[in-house]
Design a protein around this motif. Structure first.
Motif, PDB file in Angstrom:
ATOM      1  N   PRO A 116       1.968   4.709   1.169  1.00  0.00           N
ATOM      2  CA  PRO A 116       1.793   5.368   2.474  1.00  0.00           C
ATOM      3  C   PRO A 116       0.735   6.474   2.430  1.00  0.00           C
ATOM      4  O   PRO A 116       0.714   7.293   1.514  1.00  0.00           O
ATOM      5  CB  PRO A 116       3.187   5.954   2.751  1.00  0.00           C
ATOM      6  N   ASN A 117      -0.150   6.440   3.415  1.00  0.00           N
ATOM      7  CA  ASN A 117      -1.194   7.455   3.580  1.00  0.00           C
ATOM      8  C   ASN A 117      -2.185   7.489   2.426  1.00  0.00           C
ATOM      9  O   ASN A 117      -2.847   8.504   2.198  1.00  0.00           O
ATOM     10  CB  ASN A 117      -0.572   8.851   3.768  1.00  0.00           C
ATOM     11  N   GLN A 118      -2.273   6.371   1.678  1.00  0.00           N
ATOM     12  CA  GLN A 118      -3.229   6.298   0.574  1.00  0.00           C
ATOM     13  C   GLN A 118      -3.941   4.943   0.593  1.00  0.00           C
ATOM     14  O   GLN A 118      -3.523   4.018   1.287  1.00  0.00           O
ATOM     15  CB  GLN A 118      -2.520   6.479  -0.768  1.00  0.00           C
ATOM     16  N   THR A 119      -5.008   4.856  -0.172  1.00  0.00           N
ATOM     17  CA  THR A 119      -5.713   3.575  -0.295  1.00  0.00           C
ATOM     18  C   THR A 119      -5.178   2.765  -1.472  1.00  0.00           C
ATOM     19  O   THR A 119      -5.487   1.587  -1.605  1.00  0.00           O
ATOM     20  CB  THR A 119      -7.223   3.803  -0.485  1.00  0.00           C
ATOM     21  N   GLN A 158       0.828  -1.197   0.000  1.00  0.00           N
ATOM     22  CA  GLN A 158       0.000   0.000   0.000  1.00  0.00           C
ATOM     23  C   GLN A 158       0.864   1.249   0.000  1.00  0.00           C
ATOM     24  O   GLN A 158       1.888   1.320   0.686  1.00  0.00           O
ATOM     25  CB  GLN A 158      -0.925  -0.001   1.218  1.00  0.00           C
TER      26      GLN A 158
END
Length: 417
Positions: free
Chosen positions: A287-290, A285
């Motif tokens: 970072p800080n995202q879907t 994934q």
């Protein structure tokens, strides 16, 4: 049934104990392997070059015959590993096992330990005859690791070699150990347009890295899974019981021979991964995202020296299957060609490559399932695959080039990737 990276696993055993006897694995392995066929460095006492006779024949069952106790014995004898856990990873015609070391036991044979575990690979009896090709795979993995491509690193055994040939229940099988790459597998996560595009970019980078890799084994190596071998599928078509589907297979094979294989001499050739599919791509994934992006690639058993367009066609097949949408194959293509441009004349051949790979996967899946009817992994592409083949071949073949081009262009102009 447990899951590892969303790949079905058979939980075989969990052990924890200490090694309480004198142990000189290197000396022991040298004595036991003296009479065996290989020294593990790419040469063998009875070395055989790849030839048409090395291709799988109808009726052949090449899957290794391995018992749980064999796995434990191999790990201790070849690598000095006392296991705490071992699980079988469902595979096609090899036997693969995820293993973890017992942290209570010191193992001086492995200099750099992999805390995430290892994968013990026991090759099928057909591929085990091609020791030079096994050496080629190991050298490729080491090469790619030095060129910023995340892939499984081979682990040397007690004699310092990256493989050995072992006698297992009457057959000779190549045994290797690779470091495990943690992460999720492509087919486990949502297939977004972003992921399709990034997959195309990643494969392009992989192919650019492989462009300068060479090994003599690839000059003669042949398997039934190379697209060059598609005409050989005719001898397996008896497993397709539906007459309409068998007719489509015949048509695809004929067209692939006439339109693609006839142009082999003029195509750009290099060593390719040859099986960039949803089971062989490790993702992580952002970072800080879907969204997800590509972390690495595994399973180099189908690498070959082939036309580069075959690499793209094989990967495109699986991307379309995962997206369940013919059009979105254009997004994957736009990602690939953004880093590795392809001539329009070769791009026009992709639809035949996709159809040929579908036939290859579907027919061989059915055939191998007749030998191992409990292995449902062999049928993973059947339902969606036949529907896609019919749609591509009967409905969309004439328009697919334009559809892929327009879909890729639309994605590039309407998104920030």
């Amino acid at each position: 049934m447990e899951q590892w990276n969303n790949v079905e696993l058979t939980n075989m055993s969990k052990k924890s104990y200490t090694l309480n006897h004198a142990y000189d694995a290197a000396e022991k392995l040298n004595k036991e392997n003296t009479a065996k066929s290989s020294n593990g460095n790419g040469t063998s006492a009875d070395e055989s070059a790849a030839a048409d006779g090395d291709l799988l024949k109808p009726g052949s069952d090449v899957r290794p015959k391995v018992e749980p106790e064999d796995v434990e014995s191999l790990l201790r004898r070849l690598y000095g590993i006392t296991i705490s856990e071992v699980k079988e990873i469902v595979a096609y015609d090899d036997r693969n096992f995820f293993v973890k070391e017992d942290s209570n036991v010191k193992n001086p044979l492995i200099v750099t330990h992999c805390p995430q575990g290892y994968v013990l690979k026991i090759l099928n009896s057909l591929d085990s005859k091609k020791e030079d090709f096994v050496d080629a795979q190991n050298q490729m993995l080491l090469y790619l690791g030095k060129h910023s491509v995340k892939c499984p690193r081979p682990v040397a055994n007690a004699t310092g070699k990256y493989y050995s040939v072992e006698r297992l229940n009457g057959n000779s099988n190549v045994v290797r150990l690779l470091e495990f790459i943690p992460g999720e597998i492509f087919h486990q996560v949502p297939v977004t347009k972003h992921l399709l595009y990034r997959s195309g970019e990643y494969l392009a980078r992989l192919d650019r890295a492989l462009k300068n890799f060479n090994h003599q084994a690839y000059e003669t190596h042949k398997t039934l899974w190379m697209l060059q071998s598609v005409p050989e599928l005719r001898q397996f078509l008896y497993v397709v019981k539906d007459q309409e589907l068998r007719l489509i297979c015949d048509e695809v094979i004929d067209a692939f021979e006439a339109k693609v294989l006839s142009q082999l001499p003029s195509m750009e050739h290099q060593i390719i991964h040859g099986d960039f599919n949803e089971q062989n791509i490790v993702v992580e994934q952002v970072p800080n995202q879907t969204e997800y992006t590509i972390k690495g690639v595994i399973d180099f058993g189908d690498t070959s020296k082939s036309p580069l367009i075959f690499e793209i066609g094989i990967a495109l097949t699986y991307m379309i299957l995962q997206a369940n949408d013919l059009a979105n194959g254009g997004i994957f293509l736009s990602g690939y060609t953004s880093l590795n441009p392809i001539e329009n004349s070769e791009l026009a051949l992709l639809k035949y490559c996709v159809a040929a790979r579908l036939v290859q996967s579907l027919v061989m899946g059915l055939y191998t399932h007749t030998l191992h009817p409990t292995n449902e992994y062999l049928l993973v592409t059947q339902e969606k695959g036949w529907k896609l083949l019919q749609k591509l071949w009967r409905e969309s073949l004439g328009d697919i080039d334009e559809l892929w081009a327009s879909t890729g262009h639309q994605y590039l102009t309407q998104s920030n990737k």
